[in-house]
Design a protein around this motif. Structure first.
Motif, PDB file in Angstrom:
ATOM      1  N   LYS A  95       0.838  -1.209   0.000  1.00 53.11           N
ATOM      2  CA  LYS A  95       0.000   0.000   0.000  1.00 53.11           C
ATOM      3  C   LYS A  95       0.870   1.255   0.000  1.00 53.11           C
ATOM      4  CE  LYS A  95      -4.048  -1.945   2.286  1.00 53.11           C
ATOM      5  NZ  LYS A  95      -5.039  -1.708   3.347  1.00 53.11           N
ATOM      6  N   ALA A  97       3.916   1.512  -1.157  1.00 51.61           N
ATOM      7  CA  ALA A  97       4.619   1.612  -2.440  1.00 51.61           C
ATOM      8  C   ALA A  97       3.766   2.360  -3.453  1.00 51.61           C
ATOM      9  CB  ALA A  97       4.972   0.225  -2.960  1.00 51.61           C
ATOM     10  N   VAL A  98       2.454   2.070  -3.462  1.00 52.24           N
ATOM     11  CA  VAL A  98       1.568   2.723  -4.423  1.00 52.24           C
ATOM     12  C   VAL A  98       1.319   4.170  -4.021  1.00 52.24           C
ATOM     13  CG1 VAL A  98      -0.777   2.722  -5.368  1.00 52.24           C
ATOM     14  CG2 VAL A  98       0.514   0.578  -5.213  1.00 52.24           C
ATOM     15  N   ASN A 101       4.578   6.159  -4.362  1.00 45.60           N
ATOM     16  CA  ASN A 101       5.312   5.933  -5.606  1.00 45.60           C
ATOM     17  C   ASN A 101       6.753   5.475  -5.316  1.00 45.60           C
ATOM     18  OD1 ASN A 101       5.379   5.775  -8.365  1.00 45.60           O
ATOM     19  ND2 ASN A 101       6.099   7.879  -8.645  1.00 45.60           N
ATOM     20  N   ALA A 102       6.865   4.520  -4.407  1.00 40.38           N
ATOM     21  CA  ALA A 102       8.180   4.014  -4.001  1.00 40.38           C
ATOM     22  C   ALA A 102       8.434   2.645  -4.622  1.00 40.38           C
ATOM     23  CB  ALA A 102       8.230   3.909  -2.483  1.00 40.38           C
ATOM     24  N   ARG A 103       9.644   2.190  -4.510  1.00 40.43           N
ATOM     25  CA  ARG A 103       9.982   0.825  -4.955  1.00 40.43           C
ATOM     26  C   ARG A 103      10.156  -0.052  -3.733  1.00 40.43           C
ATOM     27  NH1 ARG A 103       9.322   0.074 -10.606  1.00 40.43           N
ATOM     28  NH2 ARG A 103       9.038   2.239 -11.236  1.00 40.43           N
ATOM     29  N   SER A 137      15.117   4.634  -6.711  1.00 41.46           N
ATOM     30  CA  SER A 137      13.983   5.488  -6.401  1.00 41.46           C
ATOM     31  C   SER A 137      14.328   6.455  -5.261  1.00 41.46           C
ATOM     32  CB  SER A 137      12.820   4.583  -6.000  1.00 41.46           C
ATOM     33  OG  SER A 137      11.727   5.331  -5.569  1.00 41.46           O
TER      34      SER A 137
ATOM     35  N   ILE B  96       6.081  -2.909  -8.880  1.00 39.53           N
ATOM     36  CA  ILE B  96       5.389  -1.635  -9.124  1.00 39.53           C
ATOM     37  C   ILE B  96       4.990  -1.515 -10.599  1.00 39.53           C
ATOM     38  CG2 ILE B  96       5.958   0.818  -9.391  1.00 39.53           C
ATOM     39  CD1 ILE B  96       5.003   0.415  -6.674  1.00 39.53           C
ATOM     40  N   ALA B 135      -4.534  -1.437  -4.283  1.00 41.23           N
ATOM     41  CA  ALA B 135      -4.311  -0.043  -3.874  1.00 41.23           C
ATOM     42  C   ALA B 135      -4.416   0.889  -5.084  1.00 41.23           C
ATOM     43  CB  ALA B 135      -2.942   0.089  -3.202  1.00 41.23           C
ATOM     44  N   ASN B 214       8.663   6.781 -11.921  1.00 39.56           N
ATOM     45  CA  ASN B 214       9.909   6.832 -11.148  1.00 39.56           C
ATOM     46  C   ASN B 214      10.855   5.687 -11.522  1.00 39.56           C
ATOM     47  OD1 ASN B 214       8.730   4.668  -9.937  1.00 39.56           O
ATOM     48  ND2 ASN B 214       9.243   5.305  -7.862  1.00 39.56           N
ATOM     49  N   ALA B 215      12.037   5.749 -10.987  1.00 38.63           N
ATOM     50  CA  ALA B 215      13.069   4.777 -11.339  1.00 38.63           C
ATOM     51  C   ALA B 215      12.687   3.375 -10.847  1.00 38.63           C
ATOM     52  CB  ALA B 215      14.377   5.205 -10.701  1.00 38.63           C
TER      53      ALA B 215
END
Lengths: 306, 255
Positions: A95, A97-98, A101-103, A137, B96, B135, B214-215
């Motif tokens: 949750k 991560a979304v 916007n993380a890895r 990231s 992701i 999500a 993003n990366a």
């Protein structure tokens, strides 16, 4: 080198262990605790800053606090988030991560911070390969065990910070919850382990193996199918890539062919002894002593002889 | 009930070859449907067999998603149609990127009640994509599901969460990840395989994917685990003499 700031949250009991990892990997650490004030205070020595999120609301799931946790991560300006290895923490990680916007790197080991990112190793292909992955990231989430980190304390500590939060609105209602009755065994600390696989044959042969295990003063472990499909032993006794990793002095593999998904969990054993009817089974190339024959004939003799 | 089951085509770990430098060569590996995804497909098939509706199988990846044998493999296991996204940008995608691609692909399927994912892919096993997908879609989402009971507008699920078993009421539509203990994947019969060839199979291309900004996480190396050198002293036979010799050898070590 270290990253700027690490943020620790976990739904399980080992927040201190994750703080050691945070202190090793980052210049400063913040731990957030959802629970009693005493639980939060208990973490004070282990992180530079400890945020008490308040008690979990009656009937709420810890996973429903992902929104509140995300807000804290943003306000703390963290570049690294550490969560524990568990079903709940994985859910929270996904949750986060979304929303951030993380890895995410799950089951991360050998974590290293470099100028251009965060590297970690993880088992892939059921343990048949080890991948080194890198996240570049701005925010990286690590889902990890913390047992490999030594006790590293922060350079300074502070008073408890209170940020009382609420759970997200959620269309999932917790109807009931019960502690698992299944036994919980920590094979990782056992000095001797006897493992059983499909070669056991009938469940009736289990008592002989148990007698053998007691004779050796060992713990009993097994392969995934014995726990998950045959359900003969508790899941905590299953050794392998998504189960326990053991480091005993002696591991005795009985009726186990030695597929990599299993052997990756016993690679740290000092001595491996194999009993298997198939001379071509991979375990025979990956043991110190092996005997080719029917385990159900051999084990009763070994009980007498050893 | 309209159910979508997600699956991933992966290199079979049993067929991985290790090069002399210890690196793993994926190019020669046989492709299979991820073993944990088969649990998701089976759980979806059982739900629609029980309460009516249809099961749509969904996968994202690069060219492997169009493998004709695996296309029949997935369509012979209870789904009435299959949608795949074939985009080279998804080769080696992390969780992701994969969840973003799935979310876009779900948008082309239209209304649904439930999306079921396996507990993790058989190759990377990050155990992230299902919850990330939920999500992204802004839907109720939960992992570790071990049992599903359908009802009117909701499902009641049992969840194995660390040391607890929870019972949850999940409003539909929802996205769940199921544990491998939820179902035993069926072995399709010849009739199922023949029928599979006639079922709709839709391939979506690049236009359905929005790049994730993003990366990414990149895999820098893929190596075979190092195994300690073992003595491999092998005794052959389960007769009394052989076992006695074996017992003498290991007895010295067990002192």
């Amino acid at each position: 080198m270290k990253t700027n700031k690490a943020f620790v949250f976990t739904s399980n009991q080992n927040a201190a262990g994750l703080c050691y990892a945070a202190n090793a990997l980052a210049d400063s650490s913040t731990a957030a605790v959802l629970g009693s004030k005493q639980q939060a205070e208990a973490i004070l020595p282990f992180a530079e800053k400890v945020i008490w999120m308040g008690e979990k609301a009656e009937g709420a799931m810890v996973e429903s606090y992902a929104g509140a946790i995300a807000d804290l991560i943003i306000s703390e300006g963290a570049s690294l988030v550490l969560l524990g290895n568990g079903v709940r923490d994985r859910c929270i990680a996904a949750k986060l991560a979304v929303s951030l916007n993380a890895r995410v790197i799950t089951d991360a080991t050998d974590v290293a911070v470099s100028e251009d990112g965060i590297c970690a190793k993880r088992n892939v292909f059921g343990g048949a390969a080890i991948a080194t992955v890198k996240s570049t990231s701005a925010l990286t989430i690590l889902v990890m065990g913390s047992s490999s980190y030594k006790k590293i304390l922060p350079s300074s500590t502070s008073e408890l910070t209170e940020v009382i939060v609420k759970p997200d609105n959620c269309s999932i209602a917790l109807i009931s919850s019960a502690t698992k009755e299944e036994e919980s065994v920590d094979l990782a600390v056992a000095k001797r382990v006897v493992g059983i696989g499909r070669g056991l044959g009938s469940a009736n042969n289990l008592s002989t193996v148990q007698a053998f295990t007691s004779k050796l003063c060992a713990e009993l472990g097994c392969t995934r199918p014995i726990a998950e499909e045959e359900k003969l032993l508790a899941k905590s006794r299953y050794i392998g890539v998504s189960g326990a990793t053991i480091v005993p002095d002696v591991y005795v593999a009985c009726g186990i062919s030695g597929q990599v998904q299993h052997t990756v969990g016993v690679a740290g054993a000092k001595l491996i002894i194999a009993i298997n009817k198939d001379a071509k089974a991979p375990i025979m190339q990956n043991c110190d002593y092996g005997i080719v024959g029917d385990m159900n004939k051999i084990i009763p003799q070994l009980i007498e002889l050893l | 009930m309209k159910v979508i089951a997600c699956y991933k085509i992966v290199p079979d770990e049993q067929s991985l070859r290790t090069s002399s430098d210890g690196s793993i060569d994926l190019s020669t590996a046989e492709l299979v449907i991820g073993q944990y995804d088969l649990n998701a497909v089976e759980a979806g098939a059982q739900l629609v067999e029980k309460c009516g509706g249809e099961l749509v199988a969904l996968s994202v990846g690069s060219s492997e998603v169009e493998n004709s044998k695996l296309r029949k493999g997935i369509l012979s296991r209870g789904s009435s149609s299959c949608v795949v996204v074939n985009n080279t940008a998804l080769s080696g995608a992390d969780s992701i990127t994969t969840s973003a691609a799935l979310a876009n692909a779900v948008g082309t399927i239209g209304e649904f009640d439930l999306i079921i994912c396996g507990e993790g892919s058989a190759d990377l096993y990050a155990q992230q994509v299902g919850v990330q997908l939920g999500a992204r879609l802004g839907l109720p989402t939960v992992n570790g599901v071990i049992n599903i009971v359908p009802d009117d507008g909701f499902i009641t699920v049992q969840r194995s969460a660390d040391n607890e078993i929870e019972t949850l009421r999940v409003e539909l539509p929802a996205v769940i990840s199921v544990s491998s203990s939820i179902s035993k994947p069926r072995i399709p019969g010849m009739k199922d395989i023949l029928a599979a060839g006639k079922k709709p199979f839709t391939v979506l291309g690049d236009e359905s994917i929005t790049a994730v900004s993003n990366a990414a996480t990149v895999t820098e190396s893929l190596l075979a685990p190092k195994q300690a050198a073992r003595a491999c002293q092998i005794f052959t036979g389960d007769d009394a003499d052989t076992v006695a010799a074996f017992a003498a050898a290991i007895g010295a070590e067990l002192k």
